[in-house]
Design an enzyme around this catalytic site. Sequence first.
Site, mmCIF file in Angstrom:
data_model
loop_
_atom_site.group_PDB
_atom_site.id
_atom_site.type_symbol
_atom_site.label_atom_id
_atom_site.label_comp_id
_atom_site.label_asym_id
_atom_site.label_seq_id
_atom_site.Cartn_x
_atom_site.Cartn_y
_atom_site.Cartn_z
ATOM 1 C CB SER A 127 7.277 0.273 12.765
ATOM 2 O OG SER A 127 6.276 0.872 11.991
ATOM 3 C CD GLU A 129 1.908 1.445 9.578
ATOM 4 O OE1 GLU A 129 0.830 0.833 9.736
ATOM 5 O OE2 GLU A 129 1.998 2.511 8.963
ATOM 6 C CE1 TYR A 151 6.894 -3.752 8.857
ATOM 7 C CE2 TYR A 151 5.473 -1.971 9.612
ATOM 8 C CZ TYR A 151 6.736 -2.459 9.335
ATOM 9 O OH TYR A 151 7.829 -1.669 9.554
HETATM 10 P P1 GDP Z 1 3.111 2.914 5.539
HETATM 11 O O1 GDP Z 1 2.789 4.022 6.490
HETATM 12 O O2 GDP Z 1 4.268 2.092 5.981
HETATM 13 O O3 GDP Z 1 1.921 2.096 5.199
HETATM 14 O O4 GDP Z 1 3.645 3.670 4.221
HETATM 15 P P2 GDP Z 1 3.048 3.844 2.744
HETATM 16 O O5 GDP Z 1 3.935 4.861 2.099
HETATM 17 O O6 GDP Z 1 2.909 2.539 2.034
HETATM 18 O O7 GDP Z 1 1.562 4.429 2.949
HETATM 19 C C1 GDP Z 1 1.323 5.631 3.586
HETATM 20 C C2 GDP Z 1 -0.139 6.007 3.468
HETATM 21 O O8 GDP Z 1 -0.431 6.383 2.132
HETATM 22 C C3 GDP Z 1 -1.141 4.878 3.797
HETATM 23 O O9 GDP Z 1 -2.116 5.412 4.680
HETATM 24 C C4 GDP Z 1 -1.801 4.543 2.475
HETATM 25 O O10 GDP Z 1 -3.181 4.154 2.608
HETATM 26 C C5 GDP Z 1 -1.713 5.886 1.754
HETATM 27 N N1 GDP Z 1 -1.771 5.762 0.293
HETATM 28 C C6 GDP Z 1 -2.652 6.398 -0.543
HETATM 29 N N2 GDP Z 1 -2.446 6.036 -1.811
HETATM 30 C C7 GDP Z 1 -1.420 5.156 -1.806
HETATM 31 C C8 GDP Z 1 -0.741 4.430 -2.825
HETATM 32 O O11 GDP Z 1 -1.073 4.526 -4.006
HETATM 33 N N3 GDP Z 1 0.289 3.608 -2.428
HETATM 34 C C9 GDP Z 1 0.667 3.498 -1.107
HETATM 35 N N4 GDP Z 1 1.708 2.717 -0.771
HETATM 36 N N5 GDP Z 1 0.039 4.169 -0.129
HETATM 37 C C10 GDP Z 1 -0.984 4.986 -0.466
#
Ligand code: GDP
Length: 326
Positions: A127, A129, A151
């Site tokens: 990933s 990440e 993670y």
């Molecule tokens: P990730 O890259 O696997 O962590 O995928 P996510 O879709 O969970 O998050 C992507 C980005 O969106 C991260 O940087 C979060 O901080 C940002 N983000 C902003 N608002 C939100 C929210 O309400 N939910 C989530 N899941 N992410 C958010």
Amino acid sequence: MPRALITGITGQDGLYLAELLLEKGYEVFGLIRGQNNPKADLVSRTVPGVTLLPGDLTDMSSLLRALQTAQPDEVYNLGAISFVAYSWEQAALTTDVTAKGVLNMLEAIRVWSQGDLSKIRFYQASSSEMFGRVQEVPQRETTLLWPRSPYGVSKVYGHYLTINYRESYGMHASSGILFNHESPRRGPEFVTRKVSLAVASIKLGLQDKIVMGNLDAQRDWGFAGDYVEAMWRMLQQPTADDYVIATGETHSIKELLDIAFDSVGIADWAPYVEQNEAFFRPAEVDLLIGDPAKAKETLGWEPKVGFQELVQMMVESDLKLLSEKS
Ligand code: GDP
């Protein structure tokens, strides 16, 4: 007929990959965890050709049994606890499944193959990440890994272990460093789907606002349907290797909101969006943007669906889903 075993079959990628492999004439087996897993129905409806086998990445003997039944030529290890925000709350469980699960699967393959690893090919879902506090922009296969969440740390372990089995045993084990990839099948906890569901809901008058976290976060988002094709191509190569799979473009959460709201005719989203600390992360990754040049050159892979098309596809699908329900 080639045979494939997929872990994480109930997830977005598992479903797209199963569809792709069935289309290519594979016999497909999917590992399913737990008693009465509520997602078993979803798999049977979406990809009826898949045979489900009970098993859990934390239970090596169940993996051995699944290998024994499936007799796979290819194993795709997509199973993981994959929600970054949740990984701080359940760090040990994330480590058991997302990190140690890779060890269990690789060891099960080694034992099952009785030392003849030439008969099997392995794909590990690594990933973006893992890049976390990015050491180079854009990120490539050679970029130093610096994960920023439990993670991410777990994925780094799985990534290096896959490389180690390739180097130690000559195993055809490849690792795809996939940047964020989304679709109408994405879980609602991820930001793209959270937004597409909320925007559809607001448009239909079922909800009046959405509560978000960091709106300045940026990601390299592609379409999951394109990304599973890259997984398959990796396992068709004469030698195993690691590949970054990305679009090479980055977008902010604000741009995501712009496109999603615009697609339902709302030009100014400010009145509908609130922010709350609860959705901020203890640590954020930096500017995630991948360089897919190696995948393009070696695998002949390129993403087909762009960011705007992806977001519009997700909102449209959720409008349909919610209209059918209400
Ligand atoms: P990730 O890259 O696997 O962590 O995928 P996510 O879709 O969970 O998050 C992507 C980005 O969106 C991260 O940087 C979060 O901080 C940002 N983000 C902003 N608002 C939100 C929210 O309400 N939910 C989530 N899941 N992410 C958010």
